[in-house]
Write an enzyme that holds these catalytic residues in place. Sequence first.
Site, PDB file in Angstrom:
ATOM      1  N   ASN A  42       0.851  -1.200   0.000  1.00 38.80           N
ATOM      2  CA  ASN A  42       0.000   0.000   0.000  1.00 38.80           C
ATOM      3  C   ASN A  42       0.884   1.247   0.000  1.00 38.80           C
ATOM      4  O   ASN A  42       1.964   1.277   0.605  1.00 38.80           O
ATOM      5  CB  ASN A  42      -0.983   0.000   1.170  1.00 38.80           C
ATOM      6  CG  ASN A  42      -0.358  -0.121   2.535  1.00 38.80           C
ATOM      7  OD1 ASN A  42       0.687  -0.742   2.697  1.00 38.80           O
ATOM      8  ND2 ASN A  42      -0.978   0.461   3.525  1.00 38.80           N
ATOM      9  N   ILE A  43       0.401   2.261  -0.723  1.00 32.92           N
ATOM     10  CA  ILE A  43       1.141   3.516  -0.869  1.00 32.92           C
ATOM     11  C   ILE A  43       0.174   4.650  -0.521  1.00 32.92           C
ATOM     12  O   ILE A  43      -0.766   4.917  -1.286  1.00 32.92           O
ATOM     13  CB  ILE A  43       1.683   3.678  -2.309  1.00 32.92           C
ATOM     14  CG1 ILE A  43       2.541   2.466  -2.693  1.00 32.92           C
ATOM     15  CG2 ILE A  43       2.489   4.977  -2.435  1.00 32.92           C
ATOM     16  CD1 ILE A  43       2.893   2.391  -4.179  1.00 32.92           C
ATOM     17  N   GLU A  44       0.391   5.260   0.633  1.00 26.46           N
ATOM     18  CA  GLU A  44      -0.540   6.296   1.094  1.00 26.46           C
ATOM     19  C   GLU A  44      -0.121   7.666   0.586  1.00 26.46           C
ATOM     20  O   GLU A  44       0.949   7.847  -0.009  1.00 26.46           O
ATOM     21  CB  GLU A  44      -0.612   6.255   2.627  1.00 26.46           C
ATOM     22  CG  GLU A  44      -1.145   4.912   3.102  1.00 26.46           C
ATOM     23  CD  GLU A  44      -1.460   4.844   4.574  1.00 26.46           C
ATOM     24  OE1 GLU A  44      -0.975   5.687   5.353  1.00 26.46           O
ATOM     25  OE2 GLU A  44      -2.212   3.911   4.948  1.00 26.46           O
ATOM     26  N   CYS A  53      -4.069   0.619  -2.498  1.00 28.54           N
ATOM     27  CA  CYS A  53      -3.882  -0.600  -1.704  1.00 28.54           C
ATOM     28  C   CYS A  53      -2.820  -1.505  -2.327  1.00 28.54           C
ATOM     29  O   CYS A  53      -2.534  -1.429  -3.531  1.00 28.54           O
ATOM     30  CB  CYS A  53      -5.183  -1.382  -1.632  1.00 28.54           C
ATOM     31  SG  CYS A  53      -6.504  -0.570  -0.740  1.00 28.54           S
ATOM     32  N   GLU A  55      -3.013  -4.644  -3.013  1.00 29.67           N
ATOM     33  CA  GLU A  55      -3.544  -5.556  -4.031  1.00 29.67           C
ATOM     34  C   GLU A  55      -3.573  -4.878  -5.400  1.00 29.67           C
ATOM     35  O   GLU A  55      -3.243  -5.479  -6.415  1.00 29.67           O
ATOM     36  CB  GLU A  55      -4.967  -5.991  -3.666  1.00 29.67           C
ATOM     37  CG  GLU A  55      -5.080  -6.779  -2.378  1.00 29.67           C
ATOM     38  CD  GLU A  55      -5.274  -5.910  -1.149  1.00 29.67           C
ATOM     39  OE1 GLU A  55      -4.750  -4.775  -1.105  1.00 29.67           O
ATOM     40  OE2 GLU A  55      -5.959  -6.370  -0.225  1.00 29.67           O
ATOM     41  N   CYS A  90     -10.105  -4.788   0.261  1.00 31.50           N
ATOM     42  CA  CYS A  90     -11.233  -3.856   0.415  1.00 31.50           C
ATOM     43  C   CYS A  90     -12.183  -4.009  -0.785  1.00 31.50           C
ATOM     44  O   CYS A  90     -11.859  -4.669  -1.779  1.00 31.50           O
ATOM     45  CB  CYS A  90     -10.724  -2.422   0.523  1.00 31.50           C
ATOM     46  SG  CYS A  90     -10.186  -1.728  -1.063  1.00 31.50           S
ATOM     47  N   CYS A  93     -10.718  -2.987  -4.212  1.00 33.22           N
ATOM     48  CA  CYS A  93      -9.774  -3.986  -4.751  1.00 33.22           C
ATOM     49  C   CYS A  93     -10.509  -5.221  -5.255  1.00 33.22           C
ATOM     50  O   CYS A  93     -10.127  -5.808  -6.268  1.00 33.22           O
ATOM     51  CB  CYS A  93      -8.745  -4.371  -3.696  1.00 33.22           C
ATOM     52  SG  CYS A  93      -7.534  -3.074  -3.398  1.00 33.22           S
TER      53      CYS A  93
HETATM   54  N1  THU Z   1      -5.214  -1.373   2.543  1.00 30.37           N
HETATM   55  C1  THU Z   1      -4.669  -2.212   1.615  1.00 30.37           C
HETATM   56  O1  THU Z   1      -3.542  -2.020   1.160  1.00 30.37           O
HETATM   57  N2  THU Z   1      -5.405  -3.282   1.222  1.00 30.37           N
HETATM   58  C2  THU Z   1      -6.667  -3.543   1.662  1.00 30.37           C
HETATM   59  O2  THU Z   1      -7.316  -4.410   1.128  1.00 30.37           O
HETATM   60  C3  THU Z   1      -7.210  -2.804   2.781  1.00 30.37           C
HETATM   61  C4  THU Z   1      -6.537  -1.517   3.086  1.00 30.37           C
HETATM   62  C5  THU Z   1      -4.421  -0.222   2.975  1.00 30.37           C
HETATM   63  C6  THU Z   1      -4.951   1.113   2.516  1.00 30.37           C
HETATM   64  C7  THU Z   1      -4.403   2.029   3.579  1.00 30.37           C
HETATM   65  O3  THU Z   1      -3.089   2.411   3.212  1.00 30.37           O
HETATM   66  C8  THU Z   1      -4.333   1.176   4.818  1.00 30.37           C
HETATM   67  O4  THU Z   1      -4.400  -0.165   4.379  1.00 30.37           O
HETATM   68  C9  THU Z   1      -5.429   1.440   5.822  1.00 30.37           C
HETATM   69  O5  THU Z   1      -6.673   1.371   5.241  1.00 30.37           O
END
Ligand code: THU
Length: 135
Positions: A42-44, A53, A55, A90, A93
């Site tokens: 994941n890259i915020e 996310c 995935e 999520c 995804c």
């Molecule tokens: N996140 C994912 O990378 N995959 C998911 O299926 C659920 C959420 C990440 C997004 C965000 O950076 C962090 O988790 C919190 O939601």
Amino acid sequence: MDNRELIKLALEARKNSYSPYSDFKVGAALLTKSGKVYTGCNIENAAFGPTVCAERTALFKAVSEGEREFVRIAVAGGKDDIPDSYAFPCGVCRQVLAEFCGADFEIISAVSPEDSVSRTLSEMLPDSFGPDNLG
Ligand code: THU
């Protein structure tokens, strides 16, 4: 590539997670039909909305390299160094996976190579809207 190996790669990819806002670190490893693995984290983003996310990072890397057929994905997420519970993709995804993956595509959520649960995409996104709807 067995499930344990795929989970190890997801856990490895998780180390690259850029998640300074949630501190929730996610890694994913996606297996193609041809036997290749694409990983992602994941890259915020400070604006929150552009966050991607793990995935989708893995899937978009693969699709951008020409891959179109996928077998399974392993996902590992959590706040601690070692994930303490199962994290599943999520809703966004799941929808993005449904664009390229069939009903039997396998989604593995893992806390370790020895501890994981598995679902099919159709279990995770029943009655989905997809390319077939558009003819
Ligand atoms: N996140 C994912 O990378 N995959 C998911 O299926 C659920 C959420 C990440 C997004 C965000 O950076 C962090 O988790 C919190 O939601």
